[in-house]
Design a protein around this motif. Structure first.
Motif, mmCIF file in Angstrom:
data_model
loop_
_atom_site.group_PDB
_atom_site.id
_atom_site.type_symbol
_atom_site.label_atom_id
_atom_site.label_comp_id
_atom_site.label_asym_id
_atom_site.label_seq_id
_atom_site.Cartn_x
_atom_site.Cartn_y
_atom_site.Cartn_z
ATOM 1 N N LYS A 46 5.684 -30.379 -36.576
ATOM 2 C CA LYS A 46 4.704 -29.325 -36.358
ATOM 3 C C LYS A 46 4.963 -28.680 -35.000
ATOM 4 N N PHE A 47 4.965 -27.353 -35.000
ATOM 5 C CA PHE A 47 5.294 -26.621 -33.779
ATOM 6 C C PHE A 47 4.262 -25.524 -33.560
ATOM 7 N N PHE A 48 3.749 -25.434 -32.321
ATOM 8 C CA PHE A 48 2.712 -24.457 -31.986
ATOM 9 C C PHE A 48 3.089 -23.789 -30.674
ATOM 10 N N ILE A 49 2.984 -22.449 -30.631
ATOM 11 C CA ILE A 49 3.246 -21.715 -29.404
ATOM 12 C C ILE A 49 2.201 -20.620 -29.243
ATOM 13 N N ASN A 50 1.655 -20.519 -28.031
ATOM 14 C CA ASN A 50 0.629 -19.534 -27.711
ATOM 15 C C ASN A 50 1.033 -18.813 -26.433
ATOM 16 N N SER A 88 4.102 -22.406 -44.557
ATOM 17 C CA SER A 88 4.397 -23.230 -43.386
ATOM 18 C C SER A 88 4.392 -22.427 -42.092
ATOM 19 N N HIS A 89 4.562 -21.111 -42.189
ATOM 20 C CA HIS A 89 4.632 -20.251 -41.008
ATOM 21 C C HIS A 89 3.373 -19.401 -40.916
ATOM 22 N N GLN A 90 2.688 -19.468 -39.780
ATOM 23 C CA GLN A 90 1.482 -18.686 -39.576
ATOM 24 C C GLN A 90 1.570 -17.929 -38.253
ATOM 25 N N ILE A 91 1.084 -16.700 -38.272
ATOM 26 C CA ILE A 91 1.056 -15.866 -37.070
ATOM 27 C C ILE A 91 -0.367 -15.367 -36.875
ATOM 28 N N LYS A 92 -0.830 -15.405 -35.635
ATOM 29 C CA LYS A 92 -2.191 -14.966 -35.352
ATOM 30 C C LYS A 92 -2.217 -14.173 -34.048
ATOM 31 N N ILE A 93 -3.053 -13.143 -34.000
ATOM 32 C CA ILE A 93 -3.268 -12.343 -32.798
ATOM 33 C C ILE A 93 -4.732 -12.487 -32.391
#
Length: 396
Positions: free
Chosen positions: A223-227, A182-187
């Motif tokens: 659903k939560f998205f932060i950039n 459920s948790h994803q991290i991207k660079i």
């Protein structure tokens, strides 16, 4: 004696739920180890029905299969996949509420060496002229990519703002996956050259580097998205940070109908600078924020002064009512209300800049493909209450 018999029965029951073998059927292209790295179960694991369902979804989300079926029989974990062709050529359609439609073609290699590596080339013409090369290499235990490289050439003609924009760049991203799906991290790192030609014969050239950190949380109802991005420019503009936040929350009325729900979508697009490139600004009236406006029918002074912003805060409330369901498609009727406000100074939001609309429409959820939204938004800004049609392709 009864005690030992109970222990023996319990022990036998536990053993019957232990996976002794995993068998895969239907994969003539995809390697077994690619499938095994994607699922969460392995040999000697105790079967978990919830994870079994999740494994099916993970395999489908790779984009390699038309459908996937998993079932547990005695001690065998059976996986059946229906593979897509290794190579495909098909049409591409893109729509921008402000600029208009673009159409073209794409050629894809969907499964290089059977390892779920993907290479695609896309060509679009119209409102956006685009030539794009995209490479995906998912090496980690998930359907999310661990490495993505995108190279693009793009030309846009924005008659509303009297400029033509040419972009060329390369973007690479690396996913840092957590043990919880459920948790994803991207660079993401992106290097871009931009050439801006204004109709009054002035030209602006700039090189920029954008470094972004993305966190994404996905649950059934929330659903939560932060950039968070740092924008570096070699001239004209000062460096600055930007922030995008999106929270999508669903309230399901399961006792009445599992597909009947109320969706609340809050969005923030924030730039910590008053001076950003015009092509980085956002129109508050588009399918991502406030629907129901046709920019071609609005006064120029409204377009220039109240619609294009450095910063936008918006809220959408949408009721989705199922009206027809078949084996291949679910049709929902939509009732929505959108509200948004913009500002060029992140510290000052003027309530007079608010824009709102409301309307209704239909969503066609096609099984294994995605959604098409066709909505009719009522524009309350004009006294005429103009009705505008909105077509939005999702997940195709």
């Amino acid at each position: 004696m009864a005690k030992y018999l109970l222990i023996q029965i319990l022990f036998s029951f536990l053993l019957s739920n232990v996976i002794k073998d995993i068998k895969i059927y239907g994969n003539s292209i995809t390697r077994d180890d690619t499938i095994l790295k994607t699922i969460s179960h392995s040999v000697n694991d105790t079967i978990n029905i919830q994870n079994l369902t999740l494994d099916q979804q993970k395999l489908f989300d790779t984009g390699l299969f038309y459908d996937t079926v998993i079932y547990f029989d005695s001690t065998i974990y059976n996986i059946i996949v229906f593979e897509k062709p290794k190579r495909s050529i098909g049409p591409e359609i893109d729509k921008d509420d402000i600029l208009g439609w673009s159409a073209g073609i794409s050629a894809k290699n969907n499964n290089i060496n059977g390892k779920n590596k993907k290479l695609s080339v896309s060509l679009l013409a119209g409102a956006n002229n685009l030539l794009e090369l995209d490479y995906l290499d998912p090496k980690l235990k998930s359907t999310r990519d661990s490495l993505n490289v995108n190279i693009y050439l793009k030309q846009t003609d924005n008659s509303q703002e009297n400029y033509k924009l040419f972009n060329s760049g390369i973007q690479s991203s690396i996913a840092l996956l957590t043990s919880n799906f459920s948790h994803q991290i991207k660079i993401i790192n992106e290097a871009e050259f931009s050439k801006l030609n204004y109709y009054e014969n002035t030209t602006e050239k700039n090189y920029s580097i954008i470094n972004s950190f993305i966190y994404e949380f996905k649950a059934i109802k929330n659903k939560f998205f932060i950039n968070l991005s740092h924008n570096y420019f070699n001239n004209i503009y000062d460096d600055y940070f930007s922030l995008k936040v999106n929270n999508l929350y669903s309230i399901n009325f399961g006792k009445v109908n599992e597909n009947l729900k109320l969706v609340i979508n809050n969005k923030f697009y924030l730039n910590f600078s008053k001076n950003i490139p015009i092509y980085k600004k956002e129109y508050v009236i588009n399918e991502n924020y406030v629907r129901g406006y046709d920019i071609n029918n609005l006064p120029f002074e409204m377009i220039e002064n109240t619609l294009l912003w450095n910063n936008i805060v918006s809220t959408s409330i949408q009721l989705e009512v199922p009206i027809k369901k078949t084996n291949l498609m679910l049709t929902n009727m939509l009732f929505f209300w959108d509200w948004g406000i913009g500002s060029n100074d992140i510290k000052k939001f003027n309530y007079n800049n608010k824009i709102k609309s409301y309307g209704m429409g239909f969503r066609y959820n096609i099984d294994k493909m995605g959604n098409i939204d066709i909505c009719f938004g009522i524009n309350p800004f004009n006294s005429k209450k103009e009705i505008q049609a909105i077509v939005n392709f999702k997940s195709f």
